[in-house]
Design an enzyme around this catalytic site. Sequence first.
Site, PDB file in Angstrom:
ATOM      1  N   ASP A 160       0.550 -23.890  -4.434  1.00  0.00           N
ATOM      2  CA  ASP A 160       1.566 -24.754  -3.813  1.00  0.00           C
ATOM      3  C   ASP A 160       2.448 -25.411  -4.885  1.00  0.00           C
ATOM      4  O   ASP A 160       2.269 -25.168  -6.087  1.00  0.00           O
ATOM      5  CB  ASP A 160       0.918 -25.775  -2.858  1.00  0.00           C
ATOM      6  CG  ASP A 160       0.018 -26.798  -3.549  1.00  0.00           C
ATOM      7  OD1 ASP A 160       0.144 -26.996  -4.777  1.00  0.00           O
ATOM      8  OD2 ASP A 160      -0.822 -27.410  -2.852  1.00  0.00           O
ATOM      9  N   GLU A 163       0.880 -26.918  -7.734  1.00  0.00           N
ATOM     10  CA  GLU A 163       0.138 -25.941  -8.543  1.00  0.00           C
ATOM     11  C   GLU A 163      -1.350 -25.959  -8.199  1.00  0.00           C
ATOM     12  O   GLU A 163      -2.211 -25.852  -9.070  1.00  0.00           O
ATOM     13  CB  GLU A 163       0.412 -26.187 -10.040  1.00  0.00           C
ATOM     14  CG  GLU A 163       1.871 -26.596 -10.246  1.00  0.00           C
ATOM     15  CD  GLU A 163       2.458 -26.287 -11.590  1.00  0.00           C
ATOM     16  OE1 GLU A 163       2.127 -27.000 -12.521  1.00  0.00           O
ATOM     17  OE2 GLU A 163       3.237 -25.321 -11.696  1.00  0.00           O
ATOM     18  N   GLU A 334       7.053 -39.453 -14.426  1.00  0.00           N
ATOM     19  CA  GLU A 334       6.709 -38.598 -13.284  1.00  0.00           C
ATOM     20  C   GLU A 334       6.128 -39.449 -12.160  1.00  0.00           C
ATOM     21  O   GLU A 334       6.506 -39.359 -11.006  1.00  0.00           O
ATOM     22  CB  GLU A 334       5.675 -37.562 -13.744  1.00  0.00           C
ATOM     23  CG  GLU A 334       5.104 -36.695 -12.645  1.00  0.00           C
ATOM     24  CD  GLU A 334       3.935 -35.867 -13.170  1.00  0.00           C
ATOM     25  OE1 GLU A 334       2.846 -36.441 -13.421  1.00  0.00           O
ATOM     26  OE2 GLU A 334       4.113 -34.641 -13.322  1.00  0.00           O
TER      27      GLU A 334
HETATM   28  C1  BGC Z   1       3.827 -30.575 -10.745  1.00  0.00           C
HETATM   29  C2  BGC Z   1       4.858 -29.511 -10.462  1.00  0.00           C
HETATM   30  C3  BGC Z   1       5.977 -29.578 -11.490  1.00  0.00           C
HETATM   31  C4  BGC Z   1       5.428 -29.581 -12.902  1.00  0.00           C
HETATM   32  C5  BGC Z   1       6.506 -29.831 -13.942  1.00  0.00           C
HETATM   33  C6  BGC Z   1       3.358 -30.445 -12.167  1.00  0.00           C
HETATM   34  O1  BGC Z   1       2.423 -31.451 -12.423  1.00  0.00           O
HETATM   35  O2  BGC Z   1       2.733 -30.433  -9.864  1.00  0.00           O
HETATM   36  O3  BGC Z   1       5.411 -29.685  -9.188  1.00  0.00           O
HETATM   37  O4  BGC Z   1       6.823 -28.485 -11.302  1.00  0.00           O
HETATM   38  O5  BGC Z   1       4.469 -30.592 -13.030  1.00  0.00           O
HETATM   39  O6  BGC Z   1       7.209 -30.994 -13.690  1.00  0.00           O
END
Ligand code: BGC
Length: 381
Positions: A160, A163, A334
């Site tokens: 998903d 990930e 994030e």
């Molecule tokens: C997230 C992804 C994202 C990636 C890079 C991961 O921790 O689950 O959705 O694309 O980080 O930002």
Amino acid sequence: MDLYHRSIEVILQNQHSSGAYIASPAFPNYHYCWLRDGSFIAHAMDRVGEYQSSEAFFRWVDRAINKYSYKVDKLEDQIKNAPFTGERSILHTRYTLDGEEESSDSTWGNFQIDGYGTWLWALAAHVQMTKNYALLSEFSTSINTTIRYLRAAWQLPNYDCWEEHPEFLHPYSLSAVYGGLNAVAALISSGHLKECTFPVEAYAREVKDFLSRAAISDQRIVKHVWPASQKQAARPVKKSGVDASLLGFAIPYAVFPLDDKVIVETMDAIEKELHRPNGGVYRYREDVYYGGGEWILLTAWLGWYYAKNNEPQRAQRLLAWIEDCADARGNLPEQVNNHLLAPSEYQSWVERWGPVATPLLWSHAMYLILSEELKQPTNSK
Ligand code: BGC
């Protein structure tokens, strides 16, 4: 500098000369370019008028897809020769900044289909905004390859957008596939994309019909779907709960209209179960990654939905919350870890991978998209 201009600066400063956007410059595991993050970042650059930046990203994707298109030929052969039990030939979810596959970490869940839908959607929005329809002819090979890839892969279980859960199909990922195919179908019917002869509109409809059939339970979109087996058709994983990524069904992929009961119920569940009052938005209740904090990009995404749904005050509150989360240099992380869902899990992630990724370009991008959406005349009342 205000957060709006700082966000543009963070993104431009961290775009590689190849056109790739690094996910986060200060977090070693994110020193790659994901199609998912990158497409939203390019869309944000389009919204703020930085068209050279977005075009450079789209050119980078075009080259990467062309380079690995032989894998799609192979996947099509594997599908034809079903039942197939070996390792599928798939396109990766992220590439090095030079557009190469990253193979040193074989444990990374590389098979994620959503980014390929998102790039088609973002590219279509880019050419509509800039009227640079010539790009479509230039990219016709990679566009056709992406369509063939999604056609071959959309019903295969894959990771998903967080990930995780490679055993299922994921409504969010399929909403992105639908959104991408639908955007291409519109370019074909308006005569702007002549080099694509696939019945893309019918492909998109098939994905939407599948979602209507297999991804809804109790009037809500579920997080996961069981893939079809020899004995049973695909069906919702009923207890999979709500996931904030399902916002994508409403905006930007518009799988169902905003006033559709299923959208209303699902958005309501996101608000009630995942939006901390006066705070930000969690990914899903069981999240343990860095203790499961509130994600900036999802908070902006919920605001984007409220702005579209004529609830600008709610959107403004989310925008203000994000602004309070920027650090002294104007960097957005994030996730914010003051109100964790699983506090005991936080420290082990810090020890493993270092502090939370900051700045995360996708966070800045979604903040910009929300800021721009709130400037739309119908959304600012
Ligand atoms: C997230 C992804 C994202 C990636 C890079 C991961 O921790 O689950 O959705 O694309 O980080 O930002």
